[in-house]
Design a protein around this motif. Sequence first.
Motif, PDB file in Angstrom:
ATOM      1  N   ILE A 299       0.846  -1.200   0.000  1.00 30.47           N
ATOM      2  CA  ILE A 299       0.000   0.000   0.000  1.00 30.47           C
ATOM      3  C   ILE A 299       0.879   1.247   0.000  1.00 30.47           C
ATOM      4  CG2 ILE A 299      -1.685   1.352   1.331  1.00 30.47           C
ATOM      5  CD1 ILE A 299      -2.760  -1.392   2.374  1.00 30.47           C
ATOM      6  N   PHE A 300       1.909   1.230   0.848  1.00 25.59           N
ATOM      7  CA  PHE A 300       2.756   2.408   1.006  1.00 25.59           C
ATOM      8  C   PHE A 300       3.796   2.532  -0.103  1.00 25.59           C
ATOM      9  CE2 PHE A 300       1.075   1.267   5.177  1.00 25.59           C
ATOM     10  CZ  PHE A 300       0.289   2.394   5.372  1.00 25.59           C
ATOM     11  N   GLY A 301       3.874   1.524  -0.952  1.00 21.60           N
ATOM     12  CA  GLY A 301       4.686   1.642  -2.154  1.00 21.60           C
ATOM     13  C   GLY A 301       3.945   2.394  -3.247  1.00 21.60           C
ATOM     14  N   VAL A 302       2.614   2.453  -3.090  1.00 21.86           N
ATOM     15  CA  VAL A 302       1.769   3.129  -4.073  1.00 21.86           C
ATOM     16  C   VAL A 302       1.250   4.456  -3.525  1.00 21.86           C
ATOM     17  CG1 VAL A 302      -0.322   2.913  -5.478  1.00 21.86           C
ATOM     18  CG2 VAL A 302       1.093   0.901  -5.051  1.00 21.86           C
ATOM     19  N   TYR A 303       0.912   4.483  -2.249  1.00 22.47           N
ATOM     20  CA  TYR A 303       0.332   5.670  -1.606  1.00 22.47           C
ATOM     21  C   TYR A 303       1.197   6.130  -0.451  1.00 22.47           C
ATOM     22  CZ  TYR A 303      -3.947   4.873  -4.226  1.00 22.47           C
ATOM     23  OH  TYR A 303      -4.856   4.721  -5.239  1.00 22.47           O
ATOM     24  N   SER A 304       1.242   7.421  -0.244  1.00 19.86           N
ATOM     25  CA  SER A 304       2.048   7.962   0.847  1.00 19.86           C
ATOM     26  C   SER A 304       1.437   7.653   2.212  1.00 19.86           C
ATOM     27  CB  SER A 304       2.234   9.475   0.687  1.00 19.86           C
ATOM     28  OG  SER A 304       0.971  10.127   0.686  1.00 19.86           O
ATOM     29  N   ASP A 305       0.105   7.537   2.256  1.00 20.30           N
ATOM     30  CA  ASP A 305      -0.577   7.217   3.503  1.00 20.30           C
ATOM     31  C   ASP A 305      -1.967   6.654   3.199  1.00 20.30           C
ATOM     32  OD1 ASP A 305      -2.320   9.430   2.979  1.00 20.30           O
ATOM     33  OD2 ASP A 305      -0.970  10.767   4.049  1.00 20.30           O
ATOM     34  N   LYS A 306      -2.611   6.141   4.221  1.00 25.71           N
ATOM     35  CA  LYS A 306      -3.928   5.514   4.054  1.00 25.71           C
ATOM     36  C   LYS A 306      -4.945   6.513   3.516  1.00 25.71           C
ATOM     37  CE  LYS A 306      -7.042   4.803   7.367  1.00 25.71           C
ATOM     38  NZ  LYS A 306      -7.763   4.314   8.542  1.00 25.71           N
ATOM     39  N   ASN A 307      -4.922   7.734   4.025  1.00 26.97           N
ATOM     40  CA  ASN A 307      -5.919   8.722   3.591  1.00 26.97           C
ATOM     41  C   ASN A 307      -5.829   9.031   2.099  1.00 26.97           C
ATOM     42  OD1 ASN A 307      -7.044   8.831   6.096  1.00 26.97           O
ATOM     43  ND2 ASN A 307      -6.151  10.795   6.669  1.00 26.97           N
ATOM     44  N   SER A 308      -4.624   9.011   1.544  1.00 27.18           N
ATOM     45  CA  SER A 308      -4.483   9.240   0.100  1.00 27.18           C
ATOM     46  C   SER A 308      -5.170   8.135  -0.688  1.00 27.18           C
ATOM     47  CB  SER A 308      -3.002   9.326  -0.283  1.00 27.18           C
ATOM     48  OG  SER A 308      -2.408  10.436   0.337  1.00 27.18           O
ATOM     49  N   LEU A 309      -5.048   6.905  -0.219  1.00 32.35           N
ATOM     50  CA  LEU A 309      -5.756   5.789  -0.849  1.00 32.35           C
ATOM     51  C   LEU A 309      -7.266   5.987  -0.715  1.00 32.35           C
ATOM     52  CD1 LEU A 309      -6.263   2.963  -2.047  1.00 32.35           C
ATOM     53  CD2 LEU A 309      -5.696   2.007   0.202  1.00 32.35           C
ATOM     54  N   LEU A 310      -7.729   6.337   0.481  1.00 35.08           N
ATOM     55  CA  LEU A 310      -9.163   6.509   0.698  1.00 35.08           C
ATOM     56  C   LEU A 310      -9.741   7.626  -0.170  1.00 35.08           C
ATOM     57  CD1 LEU A 310      -9.480   5.982   4.565  1.00 35.08           C
ATOM     58  CD2 LEU A 310      -9.759   4.312   2.714  1.00 35.08           C
ATOM     59  N   VAL A 311      -8.973   8.691  -0.347  1.00 32.05           N
ATOM     60  CA  VAL A 311      -9.439   9.787  -1.214  1.00 32.05           C
ATOM     61  C   VAL A 311      -9.588   9.280  -2.645  1.00 32.05           C
ATOM     62  CG1 VAL A 311      -8.790  11.994  -2.247  1.00 32.05           C
ATOM     63  CG2 VAL A 311      -8.626  11.678   0.226  1.00 32.05           C
TER      64      VAL A 311
END
Length: 195
Positions: free
Chosen positions: A41-53
């Motif tokens: 996940i963190f290889g693609v997104y900087s944090d969980k919230n960025s994924l959720l957005v």
Amino acid sequence: MAAEDRRAALISATLPLLREFGLEVSTRQIAAAAGVAEGTIFGVYSDKNSLLVDVLMDALDPDSTLQAIRAIDAGKTLRVRLAEAAELVNERFTQNAQLMTAARKLVFMSGAHPEAAARMGASRGQLQAALAELVLPDAAVLRRAPDAVAGLFLLFCGGNAFGPFGDPDHFDGEELVSLLLDGLLIRPSIDHGGA
């Protein structure tokens, strides 16, 4: 797997979890649902919230609703056109109520994602514009401009789906349109077959 494919897989796996758990969904749950290690996940997104957005932006994309509104037969009466549109908008709003609540918290209230906020604002504007276009042929019989009618229409639908007093099962498309066009007073002289 390419970065875009990983991103798409994470978005797809996260949406049902976001619907079920809201913003409290964990990266561990997301990784398990996607069948990847949590670090992926963190290889693609900087944090969980960025994924959720990203998940919210994908799920709340208005294109299918806009296409369905634009496909409503312009030869039908205003009342029928708006009732059909109300069913579409009510379905969209009630289906996405929890996601809209999450978007308000994560995108609008936090102020941390201005691009997402602008995109969501633009989506609302597109929806309002499509509804105004639907109303436009009957503008001469309305007390408000088509854009204002479209705004009130969305307010009625939104209040019915999100408001504490809303009741999507009771206030269907025809009832919402009747309230919008006729108000609450009984007027025996109104011909409901026309507008």
